[in-house]
Design an enzyme around this catalytic site. Structure first.
Site, short mmCIF file in Angstrom:
data_model
loop_
_atom_site.label_atom_id
_atom_site.label_comp_id
_atom_site.label_asym_id
_atom_site.label_seq_id
_atom_site.Cartn_x
_atom_site.Cartn_y
_atom_site.Cartn_z
N ASP A 162 6.95 0.87 -3.35
CA ASP A 162 7.62 -0.38 -2.95
C ASP A 162 7.05 -1.56 -3.73
O ASP A 162 6.77 -2.62 -3.17
CB ASP A 162 7.51 -0.59 -1.43
CG ASP A 162 8.59 -1.53 -0.90
OD1 ASP A 162 9.56 -1.83 -1.62
OD2 ASP A 162 8.46 -1.99 0.26
N LYS A 202 7.29 -4.70 -5.67
CA LYS A 202 8.27 -5.79 -5.77
C LYS A 202 7.51 -7.10 -5.57
O LYS A 202 6.38 -7.09 -5.06
CB LYS A 202 9.36 -5.64 -4.70
CG LYS A 202 8.85 -5.58 -3.27
CD LYS A 202 9.99 -5.53 -2.27
CE LYS A 202 9.49 -5.35 -0.85
NZ LYS A 202 10.59 -5.35 0.12
N ASN A 261 5.53 -7.91 -2.44
CA ASN A 261 4.32 -7.14 -2.15
C ASN A 261 3.20 -7.40 -3.15
O ASN A 261 2.19 -6.70 -3.16
CB ASN A 261 4.65 -5.64 -2.11
CG ASN A 261 5.44 -5.28 -0.85
OD1 ASN A 261 5.38 -6.02 0.14
ND2 ASN A 261 6.18 -4.19 -0.90
N ASP A 267 0.87 -3.74 0.99
CA ASP A 267 1.90 -2.94 1.68
C ASP A 267 2.04 -1.52 1.15
O ASP A 267 2.96 -1.21 0.39
CB ASP A 267 3.26 -3.65 1.67
CG ASP A 267 4.19 -3.04 2.72
OD1 ASP A 267 3.82 -2.01 3.31
OD2 ASP A 267 5.28 -3.57 2.93
N THR A 271 12.79 -0.63 -1.46
CA THR A 271 13.71 -1.76 -1.34
C THR A 271 14.83 -1.54 -2.34
O THR A 271 14.58 -1.22 -3.49
CB THR A 271 12.94 -3.07 -1.64
OG1 THR A 271 11.85 -3.15 -0.73
CG2 THR A 271 13.84 -4.28 -1.48
#
Ligand code: ADE
Length: 320
Positions: free
Chosen positions: A157, A159, A162, A175, A206
């Site tokens: 994840d 992105k 994060n 995260d 995501t």
């Protein structure tokens, strides 16, 4: 509940702080060791608060997870993975997990506090970033991904939300709630294979940053994080992620057909690195084992002049 939370845990992993041989076992903490302040963020199963160690005065980000909610929604496995993955990490670009403890209602993770919040906010406010700023953040993100992978973890994840910024505007990746712990001898893993309490999850991560192999239900490997890394470079340079669309469905269609437009303003080096990272076939994607691994990315002309050894102790470029 205690039994539930220990179920399925790998007894052979030395990342388990309940194991007396683990270094964290010897200085366990409890709820009342900290004062709790401002809420930094709220997720579906957790709240992140500022916490202050009563003895030392040092501030932390304390993630408080609601046990009943986690059990009711079958997220126990993910919480265990998040903790196990985090406790494997030891790198300046990744939030450190100092202690975990619990009370009747909640589990608590004591983490590095990243005072300047999400890279996402800075992209929203300031993008496009200039080349030096983009290079700096891309380099720190790449080193962090390299560390995560070296410890047998896929983040899944990556992105801008994060990627947090500390007081000196250096990054801290956070995260690990979608992470996958991989067997060191194993390079790829099909979805959540073996023990799947995950059938309800249509995908991990995501939508905008999801890799094509995940949408094809192919094996997901470390290269998925490099796809997301390519999306983040694109976003720092342009202000928007490459596969943006009105709905998740439309985003997935764009990703599957590699439907993105390289902005005219990108330098030739930026265009080249983004194009190589946004390769559909993970085996041909820049940074895969076959293309020379992460070292090959570091040697790309886009990163010319980056001092890889000292970047986390260097002065960050002014973000304004
Ligand atoms: N929000 C979520 N995690 C955080 C952290 N470690 N530091 C600051 N804000 C956060």
């Amino acid at each position: 509940l205690t039994n539930n939370l220990n179920k399925g845990r790998e007894p052979t992993l030395s990342t388990d702080v309940d194991d007396p041989s683990h270094p964290l076992y010897h200085h366990r903490r409890i709820v009342t060791d900290f004062d709790y302040g401002e809420i930094l963020g709220e997720g579906s199963y957790s709240t992140v608060l500022i916490g202050r160690d009563k003895r030392t005065g040092k501030q932390y980000a304390i993630k408080r997870l609601d046990k009943a909610h986690i059990v009711k929604n079958n997220k126990v496995k993910y919480v265990m993975i998040e903790r196990d993955a985090l406790s494997r990490m030891n790198h300046p670009g990744i939030v450190k997990l100092y202690w975990t403890y619990k009370d009747n209602r909640s589990l608590y993770f004591v983490l590095d506090l990243a005072k300047n919040g999400e890279l996402y906010t800075y992209i929203r406010r300031l993008a496009p970033f200039d080349l030096d700023t983009t290079k700096f953040y891309a380099a720190e993100i790449l080193l962090s991904i390299e560390h995560i992978h070296s410890r047998g973890v896929i983040h899944r994840d990556i992105k801008p939300e994060n990627i947090l910024l500390d007081d000196n505007l250096h990054i801290k990746v956070t995260d690990f709630g979608s992470a996958k712990i991989i067997n060191e001898n194993e390079n790829a893993t099909t979805g959540d294979g073996e023990n799947s309490s995950t059938a309800a999850r249509s995908f991990v991560g995501t939508a905008e940053y999801v890799s094509p192999e995940l949408l094809r239900s192919d094996a997901v490997s470390k290269e998925a994080d490099l796809w997301a890394f390519g999306c983040v470079i694109f976003q720092m340079l342009s202000g928007k992620s490459p596969f943006k669309a009105a709905t998740d469905y439309l985003i997935f269609q764009k990703i599957k057909s590699l439907d993105y437009v390289m902005p005219d303003g990108f330098s030739p080096e930026a265009k080249d690195i983004v194009q190589r990272l946004l390769t559909s076939d993970p085996e041909k994607r820049f940074g895969s084992a076959a293309t020379g691994g992460i070292s090959a990315i570091k040697e790309h002309p886009f990163f010319e002049g980056v001092d890889w050894e000292n970047i986390f102790t260097s002065t960050a470029p002014p973000l304004r």
